[in-house]
Design a protein around this motif. Structure first.
Motif, PDB file in Angstrom:
ATOM      1  N   TYR A 218      -5.782  -0.394  14.073  1.00  0.00           N
ATOM      2  CA  TYR A 218      -4.135  -0.198  13.582  1.00  0.00           C
ATOM      3  C   TYR A 218      -4.866   0.895  12.269  1.00  0.00           C
ATOM      4  N   ASP A 219      -3.166   1.637  12.331  1.00  0.00           N
ATOM      5  CA  ASP A 219      -2.871   2.721  11.569  1.00  0.00           C
ATOM      6  C   ASP A 219      -2.769   2.088  10.310  1.00  0.00           C
ATOM      7  N   ASN A 220      -2.712   0.734   9.959  1.00  0.00           N
ATOM      8  CA  ASN A 220      -2.117   0.494   8.146  1.00  0.00           C
ATOM      9  C   ASN A 220      -2.355  -1.412   8.328  1.00  0.00           C
ATOM     10  N   ALA A 221      -2.994  -1.345   6.738  1.00  0.00           N
ATOM     11  CA  ALA A 221      -2.208  -2.402   6.774  1.00  0.00           C
ATOM     12  C   ALA A 221      -1.478  -3.241   5.703  1.00  0.00           C
ATOM     13  N   ILE A 222      -0.625  -3.997   5.439  1.00  0.00           N
ATOM     14  CA  ILE A 222      -0.323  -4.459   3.918  1.00  0.00           C
ATOM     15  C   ILE A 222      -0.444  -5.775   3.209  1.00  0.00           C
ATOM     16  N   GLN A 223      -1.290  -5.629   2.374  1.00  0.00           N
ATOM     17  CA  GLN A 223      -1.447  -7.507   1.602  1.00  0.00           C
ATOM     18  C   GLN A 223      -0.003  -8.159   1.548  1.00  0.00           C
ATOM     19  N   ALA A 224       0.763  -8.584   1.891  1.00  0.00           N
ATOM     20  CA  ALA A 224       2.092  -9.601   1.529  1.00  0.00           C
ATOM     21  C   ALA A 224       2.217 -10.403   0.637  1.00  0.00           C
ATOM     22  N   ASP A 225       3.036 -10.626  -0.157  1.00  0.00           N
ATOM     23  CA  ASP A 225       3.098 -11.439  -1.430  1.00  0.00           C
ATOM     24  C   ASP A 225       3.595 -12.921  -0.464  1.00  0.00           C
TER      25      ASP A 225
END
Length: 186
Positions: free
Chosen positions: A179-186
Motif C-alpha cells: 500500500y502507498d499510505n496509511a493513516i491511523q484515524a481517531d
C-alpha cells in the motif's frame, strides 16, 4: 481490611502527573478486529471477505535516515517513509465467494488471459480498513477503538496454499498487501 476494588486499584504503576493511581486499563485484545475492503474485486460485495479473515498484520513504517555531520558532532533526521507489506490470511468459503473475489482483484491488476496490465493504479488499487473492536456484539454493537486506513492497496502476493487429505483444517488464502499510505484515524 482492603476490599477487592481497592486491591485492583493498587495493581498498576503509580502516576506522577497528578492523577493518582487509577487502576489498570483494559488492553486491546488481538482477536477483536475486523478488516473491511473497498473497491476490491469487481462484484463489490466484500462482506464475505471481511467475515473470513483469520488474521492480519498491523501497519509498519520505516523512515530512511538522513545523517548531517556538523561541527563536532553528528545529527540524524527522519527521511522518506516506507510502509512495509501487510500479511492477511483468509479462509476460503464453500460458496467460492472469497477465492472469486481474490481472483477478480488479481485480474484487475493484470489481465492474465490477454497479458495486459491496467492503464493506471486507480484502475485496480483498493482501500483496506483495519478496525480494532471492543468486543461488543448483538444488541450492543462493537465500538471501534482504533482504525487504520490503508490507501493505494494492491495484492503483492496471493498464495492459495495446499489441499491435504490428512488434515481437518480449512482451506486458506495468504495475501500480502502493498500500500502507498496509511493513516491511523481517531
Amino acid at each position: 481490611m482492603a476490599t477487592a476494588s481497592q486491591s485492583l486499584v493498587n495493581m498498576t504503576v503509580a502516576s506522577d502527573n497528578g492523577g493518582g493511581n487509577q487502576g489498570l486499563l483494559m488492553p486491546k485484545l488481538q482477536f477483536r478486529f475486523r478488516v473491511n475492503f473497498f473497491s476490491f474485486g469487481t462484484i463489490g460485495d466484500t462482506v464475505n471477505l471481511t467475515k473470513q479473515v483469520i488474521d492480519c498484520g498491523r501497519p509498519q513504517v520505516q523512515f530512511q535516515e538522513i545523517t548531517l555531520p556538523i561541527y563536532n558532532s553528528t545529527m540524524y533526521l527522519a527521511g522518506k517513509a516506507t510502509w512495509q507489506t501487510l500479511p492477511i490470511n483468509i479462509r476460503d468459503d464453500a460458496s467460492g465467494t472469497v477465492s472469486a473475489l481474490v481472483g477478480q482483484q488479481l485480474q484487475k491488476q493484470m489481465d492474465f488471459v490477454e497479458q495486459a496490465s491496467a492503464a493506471s493504479g486507480q484502475d485496480y488499487k483498493f482501500q483496506t480498513n483495519i478496525e480494532v473492536l471492543d468486543g461488543g456484539n448483538g444488541t450492543a454493537g462493537p465500538v471501534v477503538l482504533e482504525t487504520w486506513e490503508l490507501y493505494g492497496c494492491f495484492i503483492q502476493t496471493a498464495n492459495y496454499n495446499t489441499l491435504n487429505y490428512a488434515t481437518n483444517e480449512a482451506v486458506t488464502i495468504a495475501l500480502t498487501l502493498r500500500y502507498d499510505n496509511a493513516i491511523q484515524a481517531d
